[in-house]
Write a protein that holds these residues in place. Structure first.
Motif, PDB file in Angstrom:
ATOM      1  N   GLU A  29       0.882  -1.163   0.000  1.00  0.00           N
ATOM      2  CA  GLU A  29       0.000   0.000   0.000  1.00  0.00           C
ATOM      3  C   GLU A  29       0.924   1.219   0.000  1.00  0.00           C
ATOM      4  O   GLU A  29       1.578   1.500   1.002  1.00  0.00           O
ATOM      5  CB  GLU A  29      -0.885  -0.013   1.249  1.00  0.00           C
ATOM      6  CG  GLU A  29      -1.845  -1.201   1.274  1.00  0.00           C
ATOM      7  CD  GLU A  29      -2.330  -1.537   2.671  1.00  0.00           C
ATOM      8  OE1 GLU A  29      -3.416  -1.089   3.050  1.00  0.00           O
ATOM      9  OE2 GLU A  29      -1.609  -2.240   3.405  1.00  0.00           O
ATOM     10  N   SER A 175      -1.652  -2.488  -4.137  1.00  0.00           N
ATOM     11  CA  SER A 175      -1.354  -3.553  -5.117  1.00  0.00           C
ATOM     12  C   SER A 175      -2.032  -4.848  -4.690  1.00  0.00           C
ATOM     13  O   SER A 175      -2.394  -5.030  -3.537  1.00  0.00           O
ATOM     14  CB  SER A 175       0.149  -3.798  -5.208  1.00  0.00           C
ATOM     15  OG  SER A 175       0.578  -4.706  -4.206  1.00  0.00           O
ATOM     16  N   ARG A 176      -2.191  -5.755  -5.647  1.00  0.00           N
ATOM     17  CA  ARG A 176      -2.559  -7.131  -5.314  1.00  0.00           C
ATOM     18  C   ARG A 176      -1.291  -7.792  -4.771  1.00  0.00           C
ATOM     19  O   ARG A 176      -0.184  -7.299  -5.026  1.00  0.00           O
ATOM     20  CB  ARG A 176      -3.024  -7.863  -6.584  1.00  0.00           C
ATOM     21  CG  ARG A 176      -4.252  -7.271  -7.217  1.00  0.00           C
ATOM     22  CD  ARG A 176      -5.502  -7.771  -6.559  1.00  0.00           C
ATOM     23  NE  ARG A 176      -6.699  -7.228  -7.217  1.00  0.00           N
ATOM     24  CZ  ARG A 176      -7.897  -7.204  -6.653  1.00  0.00           C
ATOM     25  NH1 ARG A 176      -8.064  -7.662  -5.432  1.00  0.00           N
ATOM     26  NH2 ARG A 176      -8.925  -6.714  -7.301  1.00  0.00           N
ATOM     27  N   PRO A 177      -1.434  -8.916  -4.087  1.00  0.00           N
ATOM     28  CA  PRO A 177      -0.214  -9.561  -3.554  1.00  0.00           C
ATOM     29  C   PRO A 177       0.548 -10.297  -4.647  1.00  0.00           C
ATOM     30  O   PRO A 177       0.700 -11.510  -4.603  1.00  0.00           O
ATOM     31  CB  PRO A 177      -0.777 -10.526  -2.491  1.00  0.00           C
ATOM     32  CG  PRO A 177      -2.155 -10.824  -2.936  1.00  0.00           C
ATOM     33  CD  PRO A 177      -2.658  -9.610  -3.664  1.00  0.00           C
ATOM     34  N   ASN A 216       2.959  -5.544   3.110  1.00  0.00           N
ATOM     35  CA  ASN A 216       2.295  -6.751   3.619  1.00  0.00           C
ATOM     36  C   ASN A 216       3.075  -7.980   3.173  1.00  0.00           C
ATOM     37  O   ASN A 216       3.344  -8.138   1.975  1.00  0.00           O
ATOM     38  CB  ASN A 216       0.863  -6.829   3.083  1.00  0.00           C
ATOM     39  CG  ASN A 216       0.013  -5.672   3.591  1.00  0.00           C
ATOM     40  OD1 ASN A 216      -0.623  -5.781   4.623  1.00  0.00           O
ATOM     41  ND2 ASN A 216       0.040  -4.555   2.878  1.00  0.00           N
ATOM     42  N   SER A 218       3.628 -12.297   3.559  1.00  0.00           N
ATOM     43  CA  SER A 218       3.252 -13.622   4.062  1.00  0.00           C
ATOM     44  C   SER A 218       4.143 -14.643   3.378  1.00  0.00           C
ATOM     45  O   SER A 218       4.848 -14.319   2.418  1.00  0.00           O
ATOM     46  CB  SER A 218       1.775 -13.921   3.800  1.00  0.00           C
ATOM     47  OG  SER A 218       1.552 -14.055   2.411  1.00  0.00           O
ATOM     48  N   GLY A 238      -0.631 -17.539   3.025  1.00  0.00           N
ATOM     49  CA  GLY A 238      -0.404 -17.511   4.466  1.00  0.00           C
ATOM     50  C   GLY A 238      -0.976 -16.241   5.082  1.00  0.00           C
ATOM     51  O   GLY A 238      -1.398 -15.327   4.379  1.00  0.00           O
ATOM     52  N   ARG A 240      -0.830 -12.701   6.705  1.00  0.00           N
ATOM     53  CA  ARG A 240       0.139 -11.644   6.443  1.00  0.00           C
ATOM     54  C   ARG A 240       0.351 -10.746   7.657  1.00  0.00           C
ATOM     55  O   ARG A 240      -0.507 -10.641   8.533  1.00  0.00           O
ATOM     56  CB  ARG A 240      -0.340 -10.782   5.287  1.00  0.00           C
ATOM     57  CG  ARG A 240      -1.516  -9.878   5.648  1.00  0.00           C
ATOM     58  CD  ARG A 240      -1.886  -9.028   4.450  1.00  0.00           C
ATOM     59  NE  ARG A 240      -2.848  -7.988   4.784  1.00  0.00           N
ATOM     60  CZ  ARG A 240      -4.158  -8.152   4.740  1.00  0.00           C
ATOM     61  NH1 ARG A 240      -4.661  -9.341   4.444  1.00  0.00           N
ATOM     62  NH2 ARG A 240      -4.958  -7.145   5.019  1.00  0.00           N
ATOM     63  N   LYS A 293      -3.935  -6.316  14.087  1.00  0.00           N
ATOM     64  CA  LYS A 293      -4.570  -5.730  12.900  1.00  0.00           C
ATOM     65  C   LYS A 293      -5.994  -5.284  13.219  1.00  0.00           C
ATOM     66  O   LYS A 293      -6.844  -6.072  13.625  1.00  0.00           O
ATOM     67  CB  LYS A 293      -4.572  -6.776  11.776  1.00  0.00           C
ATOM     68  CG  LYS A 293      -5.189  -6.295  10.481  1.00  0.00           C
ATOM     69  CD  LYS A 293      -4.364  -5.215   9.819  1.00  0.00           C
ATOM     70  CE  LYS A 293      -5.154  -4.485   8.745  1.00  0.00           C
ATOM     71  NZ  LYS A 293      -4.435  -3.345   8.195  1.00  0.00           N
TER      72      LYS A 293
HETATM   73  P1  ADP Z   1      -6.587  -4.016   4.625  1.00  0.00           P
HETATM   74  O1  ADP Z   1      -7.987  -3.681   4.352  1.00  0.00           O
HETATM   75  O2  ADP Z   1      -6.369  -4.650   5.930  1.00  0.00           O
HETATM   76  O3  ADP Z   1      -5.625  -2.918   4.340  1.00  0.00           O
HETATM   77  P2  ADP Z   1      -6.392  -5.323   2.085  1.00  0.00           P
HETATM   78  O4  ADP Z   1      -7.154  -6.535   1.731  1.00  0.00           O
HETATM   79  O5  ADP Z   1      -6.813  -4.036   1.508  1.00  0.00           O
HETATM   80  O6  ADP Z   1      -6.268  -5.224   3.652  1.00  0.00           O
HETATM   81  O7  ADP Z   1      -4.908  -5.597   1.671  1.00  0.00           O
HETATM   82  C1  ADP Z   1      -3.907  -4.723   1.950  1.00  0.00           C
HETATM   83  C2  ADP Z   1      -2.670  -5.172   1.208  1.00  0.00           C
HETATM   84  O8  ADP Z   1      -2.259  -6.452   1.658  1.00  0.00           O
HETATM   85  C3  ADP Z   1      -2.866  -5.293  -0.283  1.00  0.00           C
HETATM   86  O9  ADP Z   1      -1.756  -4.687  -0.927  1.00  0.00           O
HETATM   87  C4  ADP Z   1      -2.878  -6.777  -0.524  1.00  0.00           C
HETATM   88  O10 ADP Z   1      -2.340  -7.105  -1.776  1.00  0.00           O
HETATM   89  C5  ADP Z   1      -1.988  -7.285   0.570  1.00  0.00           C
HETATM   90  N1  ADP Z   1      -2.251  -8.676   0.952  1.00  0.00           N
HETATM   91  C6  ADP Z   1      -3.447  -9.252   1.166  1.00  0.00           C
HETATM   92  N2  ADP Z   1      -3.291 -10.536   1.518  1.00  0.00           N
HETATM   93  C7  ADP Z   1      -1.958 -10.798   1.526  1.00  0.00           C
HETATM   94  C8  ADP Z   1      -1.161 -11.943   1.817  1.00  0.00           C
HETATM   95  N3  ADP Z   1      -1.689 -13.090   2.187  1.00  0.00           N
HETATM   96  N4  ADP Z   1       0.171 -11.824   1.735  1.00  0.00           N
HETATM   97  C9  ADP Z   1       0.737 -10.671   1.375  1.00  0.00           C
HETATM   98  N5  ADP Z   1       0.040  -9.567   1.095  1.00  0.00           N
HETATM   99  C10 ADP Z   1      -1.293  -9.611   1.173  1.00  0.00           C
END
Ligand code: ADP
Ligand code: MG
Length: 504
Positions: A29, A175-177, A216, A218, A238, A240, A293
């Motif tokens: 993020e 971003s996506r993970p 983030n 994992s 996993g 995160r 979190k």
């Molecule tokens: P939040 O609402 O808690 O901020 P999001 O779903 O918006 O969570 O995700 C925040 C960030 O975490 C995004 O960039 C997403 O790609 C990343 N993310 C989500 N799941 C994982 C994971 N298992 N491992 C690594 N990064 C992750």
């Protein structure tokens, strides 16, 4: 777009544990400060380094009855950034209140866009070396306010607050993970930074905190990420942890490395990773827990009643798209095809728009490869030595082009060209005039070259015999002639005369 460049994806980073291999999964993020002179909802200045609390309007200080007014320029920059990331622009978006109390945000809530962000899905191509790139999907970009700064270490008894940053416009790029290693994470931030600098939407200054990332991390077993990709089901990944507020590429990499190993150790020990927010301590090289979190409902998000939903016109978006500058990937591809550069050289030259423009001015109508060599090796090298930027290069593109023309015409040798470059760099002047005035012109007068060869051969009869027996030694004569003429003789001509005289 990059059709002529075939890209393969780099392998994900694996770490060997005691129970087998692990792979890294990373999502970022990124908070990018919008390059705007005024704040998101007030007219206060965003100038960096101003006297504490001098850039604070009644809106930023949350005086009763003050209402936010959207800064249209900031909206435009978010749209530009979205278009630059090939993302969907949402013509209808809305602002929400994220409730929390810290003294550095006197409103008691942050205005953000949780439910309806202005920018939707996009993508970034992260270059990991020539021919290697990873496509990282962008989930969304939303606009939000920054907070100010609480200062706890200036006085043992009192805390201070500086509200200059309060209300400054940020874009949060999620971003996506899809990022699979520490270097990729840094390269991804670098690519976002480069694109935004091209667009002029964020200056990318990480030191000043204008670009920072929540990271983030994992870990999963090999094969699990592919299952996630096929199903988009996060259950294959996993748990995160999120490392907050990183503003250095180096620390981002170190923190990911540490965090992945920490998680692997926990899992292999029979425990499970707890989803939480962590902080990286660069001195210790470790991450530590900051808070578990939070859930969205802890913030009691709700639509901001002070602001109407944001509706923008497709025509306006189209006009912004039409006016976008050429972006890094396109520029790089054009440099490769148009000027015959290697992908590596093209990457170096397109890192910043100023360098790219400089190169183009030199290369236009000349040999692109030669221009690239001179800009990268001589000019960049020389500027770096002086810690100067391309924008205040003492050698203009016209001057460097002039030097290249003298080489191309055979007026000067490569060696003399380097001397000439140094003269132009330190003293300025027109390269052709300097060459004429200082007698630096290459000697192509065959008579003069023959005389010099004969003289050296007459003085070194033993060397002549050796070279006749072993043609490889002919080079020695070429070197001697070049030396005798102060590097001004045309090396090709010298070579021909030496070979002929030795009867080779
Ligand atoms: P939040 O609402 O808690 O901020 P999001 O779903 O918006 O969570 O995700 C925040 C960030 O975490 C995004 O960039 C997403 O790609 C990343 N993310 C989500 N799941 C994982 C994971 N298992 N491992 C690594 N990064 C992750
Ligand atoms: Mg988040």
């Amino acid at each position: 777009m990059l059709d002529h460049l075939t890209h393969t994806a780099p392998d994900p980073r694996t770490i060997a544990g005691t129970t087998g291999d692990w792979e890294l999964v990373i999502g970022l993020e990124v908070h990018a400060q919008i390059a705007s002179k005024a704040k998101l909802f007030s007219g206060a200045s965003t100038q960096f380094g101003a006297e504490p609390n001098s850039n604070v309007s009644f809106v930023d200080a949350a005086m009763p009855g003050m209402l936010p007014v959207i800064n249209a320029f900031c909206i435009e920059q978010a749209v530009r950034t979205g278009l630059g990331l090939k993302a969907k622009i949402n013509l209808w978006s809305a602002f929400d209140r994220k409730n929390y109390f810290y003294p550095d945000l006197p409103q008691g809530y942050q205005i953000s866009q949780l439910y309806h962000p202005i920018v939707g899905e996009g993508e970034v191509l992260v270059d990991m070396g020539p021919g290697i790139a990873r496509r990282v999907r962008i989930e969304r970009i939303h606009i939000e306010q920054d907070a100010g700064k609480s200062i706890h270490d200036m006085d043992p008894g009192v805390s201070f607050v500086d509200l200059n940053r309060t209300g400054v416009a940020l874009m949060e790029i999620v971003s996506r993970p899809d990022i699979r290693g520490p270097e990729e994470a840094a390269a991804y931030v670098g690519k976002l930074r480069q694109i935004m600098r091209y667009l002029g939407t964020c200056d990318g200054n990480m030191q000043n905190g204008n670009l920072r990332a929540d990271v983030n991390v994992s870990v999963c077993r090999p094969g699990d990420y592919e299952k996630y990709q096929q199903t988009q089901d996060f259950a294959h990944l996993g748990t995160r942890c999120e490392i907050k507020n990183m503003n250095s590429m180096r620390f981002i990499q170190q923190a990911i490395e540490y965090e992945a190993r920490r998680q692997i150790a926990i899992i292999e020990d029979g425990g499970s990773v707890v989803q939480e927010t962590r902080l990286y301590d660069p001195d210790k090289g470790e991450t530590r827990s900051m808070r578990s979190k939070e859930e969205a409902h802890d913030y009691r998000y709700f639509p901001c009643p002070d602001l109407l939903p944001l509706e923008i016109e497709q025509d306006w978006v189209d006009s912004i798209r039409d006016a976008l500058p050429e972006l890094p990937d396109e520029k790089k591809a054009r440099f490769v095809t148009g000027f015959g550069l290697t992908e590596y050289d093209a990457s170096v030259l397109t890192a910043e728009t100023e360098a790219a423009a400089y190169f183009e001015a030199v290369a236009e109508g000349r040999d692109g490869k030669a221009a690239a060599n001179w800009v990268i090796n001589e000019l960049f090298g020389r500027l770096k030595k002086d810690e100067r930027d391309i924008t205040d290069s003492p050698v203009s593109p016209e001057q460097l082009g002039g030097i290249l023309d003298l080489i191309a015409r055979g007026d000067i040798s490569g060696k003399i060209a380097k001397e000439l470059f140094e003269i132009v760099y330190t003293e300025g002047g027109d390269p052709a005039e300097i060459v004429a005035a200082r007698g630096m012109k290459q000697v192509t007068d065959m008579g003069a070259i023959e005389a010099a060869v004969d003289e050296i051969m007459a003085a070194n009869p033993a060397q002549v015999e050796k070279a006749q027996a072993n043609p490889k030694l002919a080079g020695w004569f070429v070197g001697q002639v070049m030396k005798a003429t102060g590097g001004k003789a045309n090396p090709k001509a010298v070579n021909e005369v030496v070979t002929a005289r030795l009867g080779l």
